[in-house]
Motif scaffolding. Structure first.
Motif, PDB file in Angstrom:
ATOM      1  N   PRO A 319       0.883  -1.307   0.049  1.00  0.00           N
ATOM      2  CA  PRO A 319      -0.066   0.006  -0.135  1.00  0.00           C
ATOM      3  C   PRO A 319       0.867   1.351  -0.063  1.00  0.00           C
ATOM      4  O   PRO A 319       0.552   2.313  -0.616  1.00  0.00           O
ATOM      5  N   LEU A 320       1.831   1.375   0.632  1.00  0.00           N
ATOM      6  CA  LEU A 320       2.710   2.436   0.976  1.00  0.00           C
ATOM      7  C   LEU A 320       3.353   2.690  -0.620  1.00  0.00           C
ATOM      8  O   LEU A 320       3.283   3.776  -1.170  1.00  0.00           O
ATOM      9  N   ALA A 321       3.921   1.436  -1.561  1.00  0.00           N
ATOM     10  CA  ALA A 321       4.264   1.839  -2.673  1.00  0.00           C
ATOM     11  C   ALA A 321       3.017   2.461  -3.746  1.00  0.00           C
ATOM     12  O   ALA A 321       3.422   3.101  -4.453  1.00  0.00           O
ATOM     13  N   GLY A 322       1.793   2.024  -3.341  1.00  0.00           N
ATOM     14  CA  GLY A 322       0.879   2.509  -4.184  1.00  0.00           C
ATOM     15  C   GLY A 322       0.567   3.821  -4.052  1.00  0.00           C
ATOM     16  O   GLY A 322       0.456   4.714  -4.921  1.00  0.00           O
ATOM     17  N   LYS A 323       0.716   4.443  -3.007  1.00  0.00           N
ATOM     18  CA  LYS A 323       0.549   5.748  -2.400  1.00  0.00           C
ATOM     19  C   LYS A 323       1.591   6.510  -3.097  1.00  0.00           C
ATOM     20  O   LYS A 323       1.451   7.710  -3.532  1.00  0.00           O
ATOM     21  N   LEU A 324       2.965   5.910  -3.101  1.00  0.00           N
ATOM     22  CA  LEU A 324       4.044   6.753  -3.703  1.00  0.00           C
ATOM     23  C   LEU A 324       3.583   6.719  -5.097  1.00  0.00           C
ATOM     24  O   LEU A 324       4.093   7.801  -5.855  1.00  0.00           O
ATOM     25  N   ALA A 325       3.266   5.833  -5.711  1.00  0.00           N
ATOM     26  CA  ALA A 325       3.084   5.843  -6.992  1.00  0.00           C
ATOM     27  C   ALA A 325       1.925   6.749  -7.434  1.00  0.00           C
ATOM     28  O   ALA A 325       1.974   7.522  -8.579  1.00  0.00           O
ATOM     29  N   ASP A 326       0.906   6.900  -6.834  1.00  0.00           N
ATOM     30  CA  ASP A 326      -0.173   7.718  -7.182  1.00  0.00           C
ATOM     31  C   ASP A 326       0.446   9.375  -7.053  1.00  0.00           C
ATOM     32  O   ASP A 326       0.217  10.326  -7.689  1.00  0.00           O
ATOM     33  N   ARG A 327       1.415   9.652  -6.050  1.00  0.00           N
ATOM     34  CA  ARG A 327       1.886  10.815  -5.871  1.00  0.00           C
ATOM     35  C   ARG A 327       3.074  11.262  -6.939  1.00  0.00           C
ATOM     36  O   ARG A 327       2.927  12.550  -7.396  1.00  0.00           O
ATOM     37  N   PHE A 328       3.889  10.496  -7.211  1.00  0.00           N
ATOM     38  CA  PHE A 328       4.951  10.652  -8.132  1.00  0.00           C
ATOM     39  C   PHE A 328       4.867  10.341  -9.416  1.00  0.00           C
ATOM     40  O   PHE A 328       5.782  10.585 -10.332  1.00  0.00           O
ATOM     41  N   GLY A 329       4.000   9.334  -9.735  1.00  0.00           N
ATOM     42  CA  GLY A 329       3.733   8.665 -11.144  1.00  0.00           C
ATOM     43  C   GLY A 329       4.553   7.209 -10.776  1.00  0.00           C
ATOM     44  O   GLY A 329       5.512   6.971 -10.734  1.00  0.00           O
ATOM     45  N   ALA A 330       3.787   6.219 -11.258  1.00  0.00           N
ATOM     46  CA  ALA A 330       4.034   4.744 -11.098  1.00  0.00           C
ATOM     47  C   ALA A 330       5.304   4.449 -12.107  1.00  0.00           C
ATOM     48  O   ALA A 330       6.163   3.848 -11.765  1.00  0.00           O
ATOM     49  N   TYR A 331       5.126   4.999 -13.505  1.00  0.00           N
ATOM     50  CA  TYR A 331       6.025   4.860 -14.415  1.00  0.00           C
ATOM     51  C   TYR A 331       7.532   5.443 -14.158  1.00  0.00           C
ATOM     52  O   TYR A 331       8.466   5.284 -14.545  1.00  0.00           O
ATOM     53  N   ARG A 332       7.302   6.750 -13.358  1.00  0.00           N
ATOM     54  CA  ARG A 332       8.729   7.297 -13.023  1.00  0.00           C
ATOM     55  C   ARG A 332       9.368   6.715 -12.024  1.00  0.00           C
ATOM     56  O   ARG A 332      10.605   6.689 -12.175  1.00  0.00           O
ATOM     57  N   GLY A 377       3.996  -3.166  -5.663  1.00  0.00           N
ATOM     58  CA  GLY A 377       2.816  -2.478  -5.253  1.00  0.00           C
ATOM     59  C   GLY A 377       1.944  -1.907  -6.162  1.00  0.00           C
ATOM     60  O   GLY A 377       0.739  -1.923  -6.226  1.00  0.00           O
ATOM     61  N   PRO A 378       2.616  -0.843  -7.218  1.00  0.00           N
ATOM     62  CA  PRO A 378       1.510  -0.281  -8.206  1.00  0.00           C
ATOM     63  C   PRO A 378       1.174  -1.185  -9.344  1.00  0.00           C
ATOM     64  O   PRO A 378       0.599  -0.861 -10.444  1.00  0.00           O
ATOM     65  N   HIS A 379       1.473  -2.500  -9.494  1.00  0.00           N
ATOM     66  CA  HIS A 379       1.562  -3.329 -10.797  1.00  0.00           C
ATOM     67  C   HIS A 379      -0.051  -3.229 -11.009  1.00  0.00           C
ATOM     68  O   HIS A 379      -0.259  -3.001 -12.311  1.00  0.00           O
ATOM     69  N   PRO A 380      -1.035  -3.577 -10.096  1.00  0.00           N
ATOM     70  CA  PRO A 380      -2.390  -3.767 -10.907  1.00  0.00           C
ATOM     71  C   PRO A 380      -2.703  -2.470 -11.598  1.00  0.00           C
ATOM     72  O   PRO A 380      -3.187  -2.394 -12.479  1.00  0.00           O
ATOM     73  N   GLY A 381      -2.402  -1.155 -10.791  1.00  0.00           N
ATOM     74  CA  GLY A 381      -2.767   0.038 -11.251  1.00  0.00           C
ATOM     75  C   GLY A 381      -2.082   0.206 -12.402  1.00  0.00           C
ATOM     76  O   GLY A 381      -2.783   1.118 -13.629  1.00  0.00           O
ATOM     77  N   MET A 382      -0.683   0.012 -12.744  1.00  0.00           N
ATOM     78  CA  MET A 382       0.161   0.052 -13.718  1.00  0.00           C
ATOM     79  C   MET A 382      -0.622  -0.474 -15.140  1.00  0.00           C
ATOM     80  O   MET A 382      -0.626   0.055 -16.014  1.00  0.00           O
ATOM     81  N   LEU A 383      -0.885  -2.005 -14.845  1.00  0.00           N
ATOM     82  CA  LEU A 383      -1.619  -2.565 -16.176  1.00  0.00           C
ATOM     83  C   LEU A 383      -2.799  -1.888 -16.497  1.00  0.00           C
ATOM     84  O   LEU A 383      -2.998  -1.858 -17.650  1.00  0.00           O
TER      85      LEU A 383
END
Length: 462
Positions: A319-332, A377-383
């Motif tokens: 979940p922490l990785a998911g929050k970071l990905a929402d904030r900074f961009g998962a692909y970044r 963590g962000p994989h499902p959202g990224m896909l």
């Protein structure tokens, strides 16, 4: 139902209208609906991982019960090969079930899948030994793996689509991370069961009946999961899409060839996202207990203890990785995290193999878990971000299952065979480096990957 799902709070970043149609009607949902959808989405993924991990942890015992050939290497290889069969059929199940979910909806598909997974799990738990029924025993185990492979082929994609389509604006990666969190829960429960059984039962009891207990308990999740999934509302974005198509009961069919022509770039990018995480996950959480026992000559309970601790760390890490990905961009975030792992994999194994002790193994497991959490963590959202609503389950299922089959499910068999052939205990490290480089190339060279790196909220490419 459809009226209840609509309101004035839309997600302007939703890709539902990326096929050229008008954007879907605005949607808002109550907290109880969202919680029910999250539970319904993740419960099957947890059952899938529980079964897979238990199978891997008891690989030596299963080899003796179902493949008693008098050759430990051959019987264990056949056990891992049977494990791999479940992955080989996954792309077939993924394409068929993903297309079905895109036509009839997420809720109906998830309800069907949980029952099929429970059936395969209980079949694994009740199959008699080779000594009792002969060749029928390994054939029934093979059937159980095929059934599970077909069902889980569409499980991850459909559940990920459901989570993404229920997620509010700016929280797609965080909501998607709950799909990965279910894997962490399964990791804790499966390794905890295995640790308890291996420390409280003697070898004879463990081989006779002890190893079956987790499979039988896991099957209980099936009816409970079906009830929860049957009660959840259909994905709001899918309802909106169906409204746009004139209230059809089912979306129109589309050929696989046409889909690949239109979305092939996104499929390659999605495979790149998954490959390194799949290789890391299956090596450190599935193959590692056997590796620690066979190659490092340490007790299995040490590996299982570290695996359980890894699951606990992941419960917070995903979940922490998911929050970071929402904030900074998962692909970044993807590129620096994977690059660090490519550079660190070999030194980590070198440090452990220089003086293999339970303490070093445990520390290495924790380091790998932290990196894996940040990657996966962000994989499902990224896909799901790569594909529009109309083909989301199909696209995610195809990319995810091909990548996981080649670099995850086949990893234990591939790595164990290469260790035997080469005599090198560094094979897992080389494998992880290779997987990481492939992932970086696929994401970095595709149009979809470059676009999402520049704009984290970009819609799917037309």
């Amino acid at each position: 139902m459809q009226t209840m799902l609509r309101s004035a709070h839309a997600d302007p970043a939703s890709p539902a209208g990326a096929d050229g149609a008008a954007s879907p009607p605005p949607i808002v949902l109550g907290g109880a609906q969202v919680r029910r959808a999250v539970i319904a989405s993740v419960i099957g993924n947890g059952l899938e991982w529980f079964d897979f991990l238990i199978y891997a942890y008891f690989a030596k015992i299963i080899a003796h019960v179902f493949f008693p050939l008098g050759n430990p290497f051959l019987s264990t290889s056949l056990t891992f090969a049977t494990f791999a069969v479940g992955f080989i059929v996954r792309p077939l199940g993924g394409i068929a079930i993903g297309a079905y979910a895109d036509r009839v909806g997420r809720r109906k598909t998830l309800s069907m899948l949980i029952l099929l997974m429970a059936l395969s799990t209980v079949l694994m738990g009740v199959t008699p030994s080779y000594r009792s029924i002969g060749i029928a025993a390994p054939l029934l185990v093979l059937l159980a793996r095929v059934l599970q492979g077909l069902s889980v082929g569409g499980e991850f994609a459909t559940a990920a689509a459901m989570l993404s389509e229920y997620a509010p604006r700016g929280k797609k990666m965080f909501y998607g991370s709950f799909q990965m969190t279910s894997q962490a829960i399964a990791l804790v429960l499966s390794s905890g069961f295995a640790y308890f059984l291996t420390t409280h039962l003697d070898r004879a009891a463990l081989e006779s009946w002890g190893w079956r207990i987790p499979f039988l308990l896991g099957a209980v999740v099936g009816p409970v999961g079906f009830y929860i999934r049957h009660k959840v509302a259909e994905s709001p974005e899918f309802v909106a899409l169906r409204d746009q198509q004139g209230h059809r009961t089912q979306a129109p069919r589309a050929s696989l060839g046409r889909f690949l022509r239109e979305r092939g770039d996104a499929v390659l990018c999605a495979m790149g996202v998954i490959i390194v995480g799949a290789a890391t996950n299956y090596l450190w959480h599935t193959f590692m207990p056997s590796y620690i026992e066979r190659q490092l000559h340490l007790p299995l309970k040490n590996a299982l203890l570290g695996t359980a601790a890894s699951g606990l760390v992941s419960l917070a890490g995903y979940p922490l990785a998911g929050k970071l990905a929402d904030r900074f961009g998962a692909y970044r975030l993807f590129f620096p995290v994977v690059t660090v792992w490519v550079l660190a994999a070999y030194p980590l194994f070198l440090w452990v193999l220089a003086h293999p002790t339970p303490e070093r193994v445990f520390a290495a497991q924790m380091m790998a878990t932290v990196v894996l959490s940040l990657m996966s963590g962000p994989h499902p959202g990224m896909l799901t971000q790569l594909f529009p609503t109309a083909t989301r389950s199909t696209g995610v299922a195809l990319a995810y299952n091909v990548a996981v089959t080649l670099f995850g499910g086949l990893a234990p068999l591939t790595v164990s065979t290469l260790i035997t052939v080469t005599g090198s205990n560094f094979v897992p490290a080389y494998y992880l480096v290779f997987a990481g480089v492939v992932s970086l190339l696929l994401v970095g060279l595709t149009r979809s990957g470059r676009r999402l790196r520049r704009d984290p909220h970009a819609l799917p490419l037309d």
